[in-house]
Design a protein around this motif. Structure first.
Motif, PDB file in Angstrom:
ATOM      1  N   VAL A  68       0.856  -1.184   0.000  1.00  0.00           N
ATOM      2  CA  VAL A  68       0.000   0.000   0.000  1.00  0.00           C
ATOM      3  C   VAL A  68       0.893   1.236   0.000  1.00  0.00           C
ATOM      4  N   GLY A  69       0.336   2.348  -0.462  1.00  0.00           N
ATOM      5  CA  GLY A  69       1.051   3.612  -0.403  1.00  0.00           C
ATOM      6  C   GLY A  69       1.964   3.878  -1.557  1.00  0.00           C
ATOM      7  N   GLY A  70       2.281   2.846  -2.371  1.00  0.00           N
ATOM      8  CA  GLY A  70       3.147   3.065  -3.517  1.00  0.00           C
ATOM      9  C   GLY A  70       4.599   3.128  -3.103  1.00  0.00           C
ATOM     10  N   ALA A  71       5.476   2.562  -3.908  1.00  0.00           N
ATOM     11  CA  ALA A  71       6.898   2.530  -3.587  1.00  0.00           C
ATOM     12  C   ALA A  71       7.641   3.700  -4.182  1.00  0.00           C
ATOM     13  N   GLY A  72       7.064   4.366  -5.153  1.00  0.00           N
ATOM     14  CA  GLY A  72       7.748   5.482  -5.799  1.00  0.00           C
ATOM     15  C   GLY A  72       7.734   6.724  -4.939  1.00  0.00           C
ATOM     16  N   SER A  73       8.667   7.604  -5.199  1.00  0.00           N
ATOM     17  CA  SER A  73       8.745   8.850  -4.442  1.00  0.00           C
ATOM     18  C   SER A  73       7.712   9.838  -4.959  1.00  0.00           C
ATOM     19  N   VAL A  74       7.181  10.630  -4.064  1.00  0.00           N
ATOM     20  CA  VAL A  74       6.161  11.611  -4.404  1.00  0.00           C
ATOM     21  C   VAL A  74       6.750  13.004  -4.250  1.00  0.00           C
ATOM     22  N   ALA A  75       6.574  13.826  -5.260  1.00  0.00           N
ATOM     23  CA  ALA A  75       7.090  15.191  -5.205  1.00  0.00           C
ATOM     24  C   ALA A  75       6.305  15.994  -4.166  1.00  0.00           C
ATOM     25  N   ARG A  76       7.025  16.642  -3.267  1.00  0.00           N
ATOM     26  CA  ARG A  76       6.392  17.413  -2.216  1.00  0.00           C
ATOM     27  C   ARG A  76       6.424  18.892  -2.574  1.00  0.00           C
ATOM     28  N   SER A  77       5.547  19.637  -1.926  1.00  0.00           N
ATOM     29  CA  SER A  77       5.472  21.068  -2.167  1.00  0.00           C
ATOM     30  C   SER A  77       6.582  21.778  -1.417  1.00  0.00           C
ATOM     31  N   ALA A  78       6.705  23.073  -1.660  1.00  0.00           N
ATOM     32  CA  ALA A  78       7.604  23.896  -0.869  1.00  0.00           C
ATOM     33  C   ALA A  78       7.042  24.035   0.543  1.00  0.00           C
ATOM     34  N   PRO A  79       7.867  24.383   1.534  1.00  0.00           N
ATOM     35  CA  PRO A  79       7.337  24.559   2.900  1.00  0.00           C
ATOM     36  C   PRO A  79       6.296  25.667   2.944  1.00  0.00           C
ATOM     37  N   LEU A  80       5.106  25.351   3.455  1.00  0.00           N
ATOM     38  CA  LEU A  80       3.981  26.287   3.462  1.00  0.00           C
ATOM     39  C   LEU A  80       3.512  26.503   4.898  1.00  0.00           C
ATOM     40  N   PRO A 121       1.579  15.055   0.263  1.00  0.00           N
ATOM     41  CA  PRO A 121       2.687  15.724  -0.433  1.00  0.00           C
ATOM     42  C   PRO A 121       2.822  17.198  -0.083  1.00  0.00           C
ATOM     43  N   VAL A 122       1.880  17.753   0.652  1.00  0.00           N
ATOM     44  CA  VAL A 122       1.949  19.156   1.037  1.00  0.00           C
ATOM     45  C   VAL A 122       2.811  19.282   2.295  1.00  0.00           C
ATOM     46  N   ASP A 123       3.836  20.088   2.210  1.00  0.00           N
ATOM     47  CA  ASP A 123       4.769  20.276   3.330  1.00  0.00           C
ATOM     48  C   ASP A 123       4.215  21.377   4.242  1.00  0.00           C
ATOM     49  N   TYR A 124       3.456  20.973   5.266  1.00  0.00           N
ATOM     50  CA  TYR A 124       2.849  21.933   6.180  1.00  0.00           C
ATOM     51  C   TYR A 124       3.854  22.359   7.249  1.00  0.00           C
TER      52      TYR A 124
END
Length: 431
Positions: free
Chosen positions: A143-155, A189-192
């Protein structure tokens, strides 16, 4: 059972025993008022930052967490029913993640911990709401996928709550800020960037902050939290009657221009169900921000991250309009009659050392911060200026890299109409 009641009465005793005359009462009130005014200056400042305000956010975990799993099982004993309920919660959580059919022993081997949200243990029955955390190293292949996910800039996250005609962020410990603090953001993927709201953060991040448009102000705020842009999730609560249903309207906004991204409504049947509604609202709000990120709408504002590049482009366009031919001729040839040009050249001797100067300036509001920074940055020879201490309603401090030192900076600011005091590495300016 009797209750002890204090012997002090706010009213004079009408029987005459222990009565207070009006004159004596006046002296007491007058003395209290004088003491209150004398301590107002200190106590009011302390009261703005003291007390329990912010809620520290949970540390993001790389593991996969599933919350809100409800179980109701029976067993021969309470302990057996409890263990059976945990096993059932693990299977339900695995199914909720979309994992393949596996034996209970295999699922149990991937579980790192079980979080107890609510539970009731009886002699033969177990009722609970649980959270299950799966080890990512063991479960990510399913589950969740093995590939890397692009994250956002720090928000930076500023959760604004409107309730009972009052708007708040970190002034008190509210349910909306608590829901954001307890949100497990590792899977998104959102960098909170979630402030705790403790100390001076409650003075800077207020409900009025999303309405500001000043880029200089926003740069200062974002720089203190190492963020590139800002998110404003807003919640408005409407109560039908005390203890009754609570309707929540939630709006996702983004950026210094308070851009609208989407909204939705939820309803809690009672005040006790409000925390669950807030948790659900945070998950849906995260979904809105995820969709905006996928559409490319959560890119940091260039006016916040590009430094002075937009200002330099504006000056370049202005030169294109004012100078003949659109080129950049030499200053003495293009403008021989302008008296300021020779003065500016003589004020910037070649090889002058760059010195660091601390500038103190009074900042009653955000406009004063912008005015002070703009005035200092406009002085010839200033290579950089940024606030190192921000105090709205008090005295802020900026650090300036000045070619030629504080004397040249002070004389240039006096020419602009500022009153300058002090010398050496620290000066103070005021209007």
């Amino acid at each position: 059972m009797t209750r002890s009641i204090s012997s002090f009465s706010p009213r004079p005793d009408r029987t005459g025993a222990g009565s207070i005359s009006r004159k004596t009462l006046g002296y007491v009130l007058a003395g209290t008022a004088v003491l209150g005014l004398g301590g107002l200056g200190v106590s009011s400042l302390v009261a703005q930052v003291e007390g329990d305000r912010g809620i520290p956010p949970l540390a993001n975990s790389a593991d996969i967490q599933v919350d809100g799993i409800t179980v109701d099982v029976t067993g021969k004993t309470g302990a057996e029913a409890r263990l059976k309920g945990w096993k059932e919660a693990q299977k339900l959580a695995w199914k909720k993640l979309g994992g393949p059919d596996m034996p209970s022993e295999s699922i149990d081997a991937m579980v790192s911990s079980v979080v107890i949200e609510k539970e009731q243990v009886g002699p033969h029955r177990y009722i609970a709401t649980l959270g299950v955390i799966f080890d990512k190293a063991k479960s990510s292949q399913y589950v969740g996928g093995a590939g890397s996910v692009a994250r956002s800039a720090p928000l930076l996250v500023i959760p604004v709550l409107y309730s009972g005609g009052v708007q708040q962020v970190f002034e008190v410990r509210g349910p909306w800020q608590r829901a954001w603090a307890e949100f497990q953001a590792a899977a998104t993927p959102v960098d909170y960037v979630r402030p705790s709201g403790a100390g001076g953060e409650s003075l800077i991040l207020t409900a009025g902050q999303p309405g500001r448009r000043s880029r200089l102000w926003w740069r200062t705020i974002l720089g203190q939290f190492d963020a590139s842009d800002v998110l404003m999730p807003m919640a408005r609560l409407e109560r039908q009657w005390p203890g009754g249903p609570v309707k929540g309207t939630f709006t996702a906004r983004y950026g210094p221009d308070n851009t609208y991204l989407g909204s939705f409504t939820l309803e809690a049947p009672s005040e006790q169900a409000l925390p669950d509604m807030m948790d659900q609202a945070v998950e849906r709000m995260d979904g809105l921000y995820r969709e905006a990120l996928a559409r490319g709408e959560l890119k940091p504002d260039s006016t916040l991250t590009g430094g002075n590049a937009p200002l330099e482009r504006a000056f370049a366009q202005l030169r294109e309009k004012l100078l003949p031919g659109g080129g950049v001729p030499e200053m003495p040839v293009a403008e021989p009659a302008v008296p300021q040009a020779p003065t500016i050249v003589t004020e910037e001797p070649a090889g002058a050392p760059v010195e660091t100067v601390n500038v103190q300036f009074v900042t009653p509001d955000a406009a004063a911060v912008d005015a002070g920074l703009a005035a200092v940055r406009g002085v010839p020879g200033v290579e950089g200026a940024a606030t190192v201490s921000l105090a709205i309603g008090g005295t802020s401090v900026m650090r300036v890299s000045m070619r030629g030192g504080s004397e040249r900076l002070a004389s240039a600011l006096r020419a602009q109409g500022w009153q300058v005091s002090g010398s050496g590495a620290t000066i103070r300016i005021s209007r």
